[in-house]
Design a protein around this motif. Structure first.
Motif, mmCIF file in Angstrom:
data_model
loop_
_atom_site.group_PDB
_atom_site.id
_atom_site.type_symbol
_atom_site.label_atom_id
_atom_site.label_comp_id
_atom_site.label_asym_id
_atom_site.label_seq_id
_atom_site.Cartn_x
_atom_site.Cartn_y
_atom_site.Cartn_z
ATOM 1 N N TYR A 259 -8.513 38.535 -11.067
ATOM 2 C CA TYR A 259 -9.496 37.657 -11.706
ATOM 3 C C TYR A 259 -10.500 38.475 -12.523
ATOM 4 O O TYR A 259 -10.897 38.068 -13.625
ATOM 5 C CB TYR A 259 -10.230 36.833 -10.651
ATOM 6 N N TYR A 260 -10.899 39.622 -11.998
ATOM 7 C CA TYR A 260 -11.854 40.476 -12.700
ATOM 8 C C TYR A 260 -11.306 40.908 -14.045
ATOM 9 O O TYR A 260 -12.037 40.915 -15.048
ATOM 10 C CB TYR A 260 -12.174 41.698 -11.846
ATOM 11 N N MET A 261 -10.023 41.267 -14.096
ATOM 12 C CA MET A 261 -9.439 41.688 -15.366
ATOM 13 C C MET A 261 -9.425 40.546 -16.382
ATOM 14 O O MET A 261 -9.733 40.732 -17.561
ATOM 15 C CB MET A 261 -8.027 42.217 -15.139
ATOM 16 N N ALA A 262 -9.061 39.343 -15.918
ATOM 17 C CA ALA A 262 -9.116 38.184 -16.815
ATOM 18 C C ALA A 262 -10.541 37.935 -17.281
ATOM 19 O O ALA A 262 -10.793 37.606 -18.445
ATOM 20 C CB ALA A 262 -8.564 36.949 -16.101
ATOM 21 N N GLN A 263 -11.488 38.115 -16.384
ATOM 22 C CA GLN A 263 -12.904 37.934 -16.696
ATOM 23 C C GLN A 263 -13.367 38.934 -17.749
ATOM 24 O O GLN A 263 -14.119 38.586 -18.665
ATOM 25 C CB GLN A 263 -13.700 38.114 -15.412
ATOM 26 N N ALA A 339 -6.168 31.878 -15.848
ATOM 27 C CA ALA A 339 -7.611 32.098 -15.714
ATOM 28 C C ALA A 339 -8.191 32.590 -17.028
ATOM 29 O O ALA A 339 -9.292 32.182 -17.429
ATOM 30 C CB ALA A 339 -7.891 33.104 -14.595
ATOM 31 N N LEU A 340 -7.464 33.468 -17.722
ATOM 32 C CA LEU A 340 -7.938 33.976 -19.008
ATOM 33 C C LEU A 340 -8.111 32.840 -20.011
ATOM 34 O O LEU A 340 -9.139 32.761 -20.697
ATOM 35 C CB LEU A 340 -6.950 35.013 -19.545
ATOM 36 N N CYS A 341 -7.151 31.951 -20.096
ATOM 37 C CA CYS A 341 -7.239 30.832 -21.047
ATOM 38 C C CYS A 341 -8.451 29.954 -20.743
ATOM 39 O O CYS A 341 -9.207 29.576 -21.653
ATOM 40 C CB CYS A 341 -5.964 29.998 -20.996
ATOM 41 N N VAL A 342 -8.626 29.611 -19.470
ATOM 42 C CA VAL A 342 -9.743 28.738 -19.090
ATOM 43 C C VAL A 342 -11.079 29.417 -19.360
ATOM 44 O O VAL A 342 -12.029 28.797 -19.865
ATOM 45 C CB VAL A 342 -9.627 28.334 -17.607
ATOM 46 N N LEU A 343 -11.183 30.706 -19.044
ATOM 47 C CA LEU A 343 -12.434 31.432 -19.260
ATOM 48 C C LEU A 343 -12.766 31.545 -20.745
ATOM 49 O O LEU A 343 -13.941 31.477 -21.135
ATOM 50 C CB LEU A 343 -12.338 32.822 -18.634
ATOM 51 N N LEU A 344 -11.760 31.709 -21.582
ATOM 52 C CA LEU A 344 -12.002 31.793 -23.029
ATOM 53 C C LEU A 344 -12.532 30.467 -23.563
ATOM 54 O O LEU A 344 -13.459 30.439 -24.381
ATOM 55 C CB LEU A 344 -10.704 32.179 -23.748
ATOM 56 N N LEU A 400 -4.275 29.521 -8.453
ATOM 57 C CA LEU A 400 -5.328 29.938 -7.530
ATOM 58 C C LEU A 400 -6.370 30.790 -8.231
ATOM 59 O O LEU A 400 -7.571 30.562 -8.090
ATOM 60 C CB LEU A 400 -4.706 30.721 -6.372
ATOM 61 N N VAL A 401 -5.915 31.766 -8.999
ATOM 62 C CA VAL A 401 -6.843 32.661 -9.698
ATOM 63 C C VAL A 401 -7.655 31.891 -10.741
ATOM 64 O O VAL A 401 -8.806 32.243 -11.028
ATOM 65 C CB VAL A 401 -6.061 33.821 -10.361
ATOM 66 N N ALA A 402 -7.070 30.825 -11.288
ATOM 67 C CA ALA A 402 -7.777 30.040 -12.312
ATOM 68 C C ALA A 402 -8.783 29.065 -11.729
ATOM 69 O O ALA A 402 -9.614 28.516 -12.471
ATOM 70 C CB ALA A 402 -6.767 29.273 -13.171
ATOM 71 N N ALA A 403 -8.753 28.827 -10.422
ATOM 72 C CA ALA A 403 -9.633 27.828 -9.810
ATOM 73 C C ALA A 403 -11.114 28.113 -10.062
ATOM 74 O O ALA A 403 -11.862 27.209 -10.488
ATOM 75 C CB ALA A 403 -9.346 27.728 -8.315
ATOM 76 N N PRO A 404 -11.612 29.340 -9.830
ATOM 77 C CA PRO A 404 -13.027 29.602 -10.127
ATOM 78 C C PRO A 404 -13.351 29.433 -11.614
ATOM 79 O O PRO A 404 -14.469 29.037 -11.968
ATOM 80 C CB PRO A 404 -13.220 31.059 -9.688
#
Length: 508
Positions: A259-263, A339-344, A400-404
């Protein structure tokens, strides 16, 4: 809303913002060029377990440093604009405050080092890692003081060149010398280099504090007055990082590392907004000192469109080939693609509120703080709910990783809309620019990206090497050609004359 606020005569503020924006855009590109090698080295040389351990330690360190600055990153400009004392004495007062606060906070972490490494034992000299808080706090305050004099180059040098390149080079070197502690040692090395690069121009600009007598009462008053500013900074930081901490409470370091790397990849667009903070803050405080609220609206409106447009470009460019982007960091990190897509997307939706907050912290700081706290509480609640459901339902790792990230995107979108509405009501003018060309640019860029993604598997290399540049060029062409007006284009042209330097003792 598409109606722009009425421009003030001369447009000096827009020219100042454009000049600072050009300088910081260069810094952003330099930081990006250095940050990506670090992520590649961290992923390939250390793996998700060590990355996750590093991510939690840095999380606590940065939170402690943020608390230690006591809101001075934003409040110092306002303090300088209203004082009759020599500015040299005021900035050294601020440095003294930050130094004392940083010593107290770092001392607590040295005494309780398990806060830095909750999922692993503390070994060797790791308890003294907390002392780097002092370096970060002093660097932040000195760069804020330089920004008041419109010296943005120092921030670019320290934060976009020295810090990221140092950590990248050090991480590569320590991978062979100390593979377990390499990332932590690289972080200490980069922060030490950054504080030196910040203090040298600071002393050149303001000089040594000859005849300076610290005013303890003034220092306390400044810290107390800046409490809402410190709270706003802390809440904003927590909103972007509490998800990582909550993930660490439930899942092992490897999940946190993914998750940190995607962040970190998704934080690239966020740096665009923070790149404008050093110049937008002083310009806004100057307009408020002149009681020109229409000028503040115009400044927020203009910078908001620049940032929104640029963040959307990066979001489209990184999200379409997201699996390939995460795969560059190592096959163990591909699970972070969703997670990367959602965070972007979250960064794009949050940008209007983030820019509005730059003005709200000066105009309605308590209201802004209340909104930010509500957004944080909403995010925490949603994150806990989603993580609980993910664990009980056995969601696959990418989901799971995308949940936060889903919780973050939801909370930030609501907070952004509320802050924009509040600021518009307070200023009596539009503060957010949404134009049809913005959506057209996204749609056309997505079509170009989809064409590259549909290539046969043997041409997979082209998705990143050719597809990402093609997506970016297409988006920029459409939005600049059809969406940019005269003031928007000020970002690309040089001002006819340099703005005069601020006087040593500016009055409100």
């Amino acid at each position: 809303m598409t109606e722009a606020p009425t421009a003030a005569a001369g447009g000096e503020d827009i020219n100042a913002l454009a000049k600072g924006g050009r300088t910081n855009m260069l810094g952003f590109l330099l930081r990006l060029a250095a940050r990506l090698p670090f992520l590649f080295i961290a992923g390939r040389a250390y793996g998700p377990d060590i990355v996750g351990r590093y991510a939690i330690a840095v999380l606590v360190i940065e939170f402690a440093a943020l608390v230690a600055t006591l809101g001075l990153k934003r409040g110092l400009a306002q303090a300088l604009s209203k004082t009759e004392r020599p500015h040299t004495h005021v900035v050294w007062d601020a440095m003294a405050v930050a130094f004392i606060a940083a010593l107290i906070v770092s001392g607590l972490l040295v005494a309780f080092p398990q806060a830095l490494f909750p999922n692993s034992p503390v070994m060797g000299l790791e308890r003294f890692l907390a002392l780097v808080v002092v370096a970060i706090a002093l660097s932040d305050v000195s760069l804020a003081a330089l920004a008041y004099r419109h010296n943005i180059g120092a921030s670019v040098t320290a934060r976009a060149i020295i810090e990221p390149w140092t950590i990248s080079i050090a991480a590569a070197g320590f991978a062979f010398i100390a593979p377990r502690d390499g990332l932590v040692l690289a972080y200490v090395t980069s922060m030490t280099a950054a504080v030196i690069a910040s203090l040298v121009p600071f002393v050149r600009e303001y000089g040594l504090p000859y005849g300076w007598r610290p005013r303890l009462a003034d220092i306390w008053t400044l810290a107390r007055r800046n409490a809402p500013l410190a709270g706003a900074d802390t809440i904003e930081w927590a909103t972007r990082n509490v998800d990582r901490f909550m993930l660490a409470l439930i899942y092992p370091p490897a999940v946190v590392g993914i998750y940190y790397m995607a962040q970190q990849v998704s934080s690239v667009p966020q740096k665009l907004k923070s790149s404008f903070d050093p110049i937008l803050g002083p310009v806004v405080t100057k307009a408020l000192a002149d009681e020109d609220r229409k000028a503040v609206a115009r400044q927020v409106y203009q910078v908001g469109f620049w940032i929104l447009g640029a963040q959307a470009a990066l979001a489209v460019m990184f999200s379409i080939p997201s699996e390939g982007v995460m795969g560059l960091l190592g096959k163990d990190f591909v699970a972070g693609w969703l997670a990367l897509c959602v965070l972007l997307v979250a960064e794009v939706l949050a940008s209007p509120g983030a820019v509005c907050e730059t003005a709200l912290v000066y105009i309605a700081r308590h209201t802004n703080l209340a909104i930010s706290i509500s957004v944080l509480l909403l995010q925490i609640s949603l994150t806990f709910i989603l993580l609980f459901i993910a664990r009980s339902e056995g969601w696959p790792l990418p989901v799971l990783v995308a949940a936060p990230a889903i919780a973050l995107a939801t909370a930030l979108t609501i907070g952004s809309a509320v802050k924009a509405l509040v600021l518009r009501r307070l200023l009596g003018a539009p503060v957010v620019s949404i134009r049809p060309s913005f959506f057209a640019a996204i749609a056309i860029a997505c079509l170009v990206g989809a064409a590259f993604m549909s290539l046969p598997h043997s041409y997979e290399w082209a998705e990143l090497s050719l597809g990402m540049p093609a997506i970016l060029v297409t988006y920029l062409f459409v939005i600049i050609k059809f969406g940019f007006g005269p003031e928007d284009r000020a970002l690309f042209r040089k001002a006819p004359a340099a703005a005069p330097t601020l006087p040593e003792n500016a009055e409100a």
